[in-house]
Design an enzyme around this catalytic site. Sequence first.
Site, PDB file in Angstrom:
ATOM      1  N   TYR A  32       0.835  -1.205   0.000  1.00  0.00           N
ATOM      2  CA  TYR A  32       0.000   0.000   0.000  1.00  0.00           C
ATOM      3  C   TYR A  32       0.867   1.252   0.000  1.00  0.00           C
ATOM      4  O   TYR A  32       2.081   1.191   0.218  1.00  0.00           O
ATOM      5  CB  TYR A  32      -0.956   0.003   1.200  1.00  0.00           C
ATOM      6  CG  TYR A  32      -0.320   0.398   2.523  1.00  0.00           C
ATOM      7  CD1 TYR A  32       0.535  -0.471   3.202  1.00  0.00           C
ATOM      8  CD2 TYR A  32      -0.561   1.649   3.092  1.00  0.00           C
ATOM      9  CE1 TYR A  32       1.107  -0.106   4.424  1.00  0.00           C
ATOM     10  CE2 TYR A  32       0.003   2.019   4.312  1.00  0.00           C
ATOM     11  CZ  TYR A  32       0.839   1.142   4.963  1.00  0.00           C
ATOM     12  OH  TYR A  32       1.416   1.504   6.151  1.00  0.00           O
ATOM     13  N   ARG A  51       8.655   4.038  -4.406  1.00  0.00           N
ATOM     14  CA  ARG A  51       8.564   3.070  -3.289  1.00  0.00           C
ATOM     15  C   ARG A  51       7.510   1.997  -3.581  1.00  0.00           C
ATOM     16  O   ARG A  51       7.731   0.816  -3.305  1.00  0.00           O
ATOM     17  CB  ARG A  51       8.231   3.808  -1.985  1.00  0.00           C
ATOM     18  CG  ARG A  51       8.226   2.874  -0.784  1.00  0.00           C
ATOM     19  CD  ARG A  51       8.098   3.617   0.521  1.00  0.00           C
ATOM     20  NE  ARG A  51       6.799   4.277   0.641  1.00  0.00           N
ATOM     21  CZ  ARG A  51       6.478   5.103   1.617  1.00  0.00           C
ATOM     22  NH1 ARG A  51       7.358   5.382   2.565  1.00  0.00           N
ATOM     23  NH2 ARG A  51       5.291   5.664   1.676  1.00  0.00           N
ATOM     24  N   ARG A 100      -7.840 -20.212  -2.126  1.00  0.00           N
ATOM     25  CA  ARG A 100      -6.834 -20.053  -1.080  1.00  0.00           C
ATOM     26  C   ARG A 100      -5.779 -21.152  -1.147  1.00  0.00           C
ATOM     27  O   ARG A 100      -6.080 -22.338  -1.031  1.00  0.00           O
ATOM     28  CB  ARG A 100      -7.489 -20.043   0.302  1.00  0.00           C
ATOM     29  CG  ARG A 100      -6.504 -19.651   1.407  1.00  0.00           C
ATOM     30  CD  ARG A 100      -7.154 -19.621   2.783  1.00  0.00           C
ATOM     31  NE  ARG A 100      -6.192 -19.218   3.781  1.00  0.00           N
ATOM     32  CZ  ARG A 100      -5.287 -20.035   4.326  1.00  0.00           C
ATOM     33  NH1 ARG A 100      -5.237 -21.296   3.952  1.00  0.00           N
ATOM     34  NH2 ARG A 100      -4.430 -19.588   5.230  1.00  0.00           N
ATOM     35  N   HIS A 102      -1.287 -21.125  -0.284  1.00  0.00           N
ATOM     36  CA  HIS A 102      -0.143 -20.257   0.006  1.00  0.00           C
ATOM     37  C   HIS A 102       0.686 -19.963  -1.238  1.00  0.00           C
ATOM     38  O   HIS A 102       1.237 -18.874  -1.395  1.00  0.00           O
ATOM     39  CB  HIS A 102       0.751 -20.879   1.083  1.00  0.00           C
ATOM     40  CG  HIS A 102       0.152 -20.827   2.457  1.00  0.00           C
ATOM     41  ND1 HIS A 102      -0.973 -21.539   2.802  1.00  0.00           N
ATOM     42  CD2 HIS A 102       0.515 -20.146   3.570  1.00  0.00           C
ATOM     43  CE1 HIS A 102      -1.281 -21.296   4.069  1.00  0.00           C
ATOM     44  NE2 HIS A 102      -0.383 -20.442   4.553  1.00  0.00           N
ATOM     45  N   LYS A 146       6.493  -1.839   1.919  1.00  0.00           N
ATOM     46  CA  LYS A 146       5.284  -1.243   2.519  1.00  0.00           C
ATOM     47  C   LYS A 146       4.131  -2.246   2.391  1.00  0.00           C
ATOM     48  O   LYS A 146       3.199  -2.085   1.598  1.00  0.00           O
ATOM     49  CB  LYS A 146       4.960   0.118   1.881  1.00  0.00           C
ATOM     50  CG  LYS A 146       4.108   0.983   2.817  1.00  0.00           C
ATOM     51  CD  LYS A 146       4.208   2.445   2.484  1.00  0.00           C
ATOM     52  CE  LYS A 146       3.188   3.301   3.204  1.00  0.00           C
ATOM     53  NZ  LYS A 146       3.307   3.346   4.658  1.00  0.00           N
TER      54      LYS A 146
END
Length: 284
Positions: A32, A51, A100, A102, A146
Amino acid sequence: MSICYVNGSFENKSDAMISIQDRGFNFSDGVYEVMSFSDKFLINFNKHIIRLNRSLENLKIKKPIINTKSLRIILQKLIKLNNLNDGYLYLQITRGSSTRNHLFPKSVMPNMVIFTFTVKYDENLINKGVNIRLTDDIRWGRCDIKSISLLPNVLEKQRAFQNGFYESWQIKNKFITEGSTSNAFIINKDNTIQTHPINNLILGGVTRDSVIEIIKKNELSLKEKAFTVSDLNSCKEAFLTSTTVKILPVIKFDNSKIGDGKPGKTTKTLIQKYDDFIKSQING
Ligand code: PDD
């Protein structure tokens, strides 16, 4: 009515939808940015994009929008649709939606969500300064990314708040890394301004970066070197930086005074110069 951007369309916030199989939702598998705008102008836009791209590359998440100009247009349209002059943009990109597992899905489109928000400006915080608490840094080893995985930060910010502090400054191997939501600076008795160097232990703040540019431009002395609690104890001023609060004087830690317990001269000068720097971006 608040308008947000979700995967290519502008929608009412209350109608916007993301799959429950979004990997950000399931795994915190996303990144984000929080950007500010002033007079509708995006502040430090290029630094945020650099970034953001770095975070995406580190996590091998595809860029939903390759062209930076297109992204800027979307952000500006969002500011306009929400009829705001000053405020913040939250932009989140996750790896995408998939069953779902991993393992990274073989082919998946990233999900991108952007919304605006405002924060009530508290003049008191700047004028009086804030009290911070010290705590252990329990975060992972890639704080430079981030990531939307912010659980330790959330817990520390909440703990600070519940104990009457504004922020937590985190300690790893005897050195202060950064705050739970901000970068940490001290000003030593010899007037050297000191902050943790850029590495995997801190988030390289865009505000931190701009403040360092201002420090250098004004020929103030700077040391990008981690500092200890004892350094904090003997410093004469301290402050923290982030996009949402800009520069905030830190006047106490764990209730004990820093210097005379008031916002210091150099911190005040930097606050003024940072405001000038923002104005200069707006005026081109
Ligand atoms: N947080 N360090 C951490 C851990 C942060 O979460 C932030 C900002 C910063 C300062 O970065 P910048 O100057 O680029 O805002 C440092 C944002 C504002 C947030 O999570 O809301």
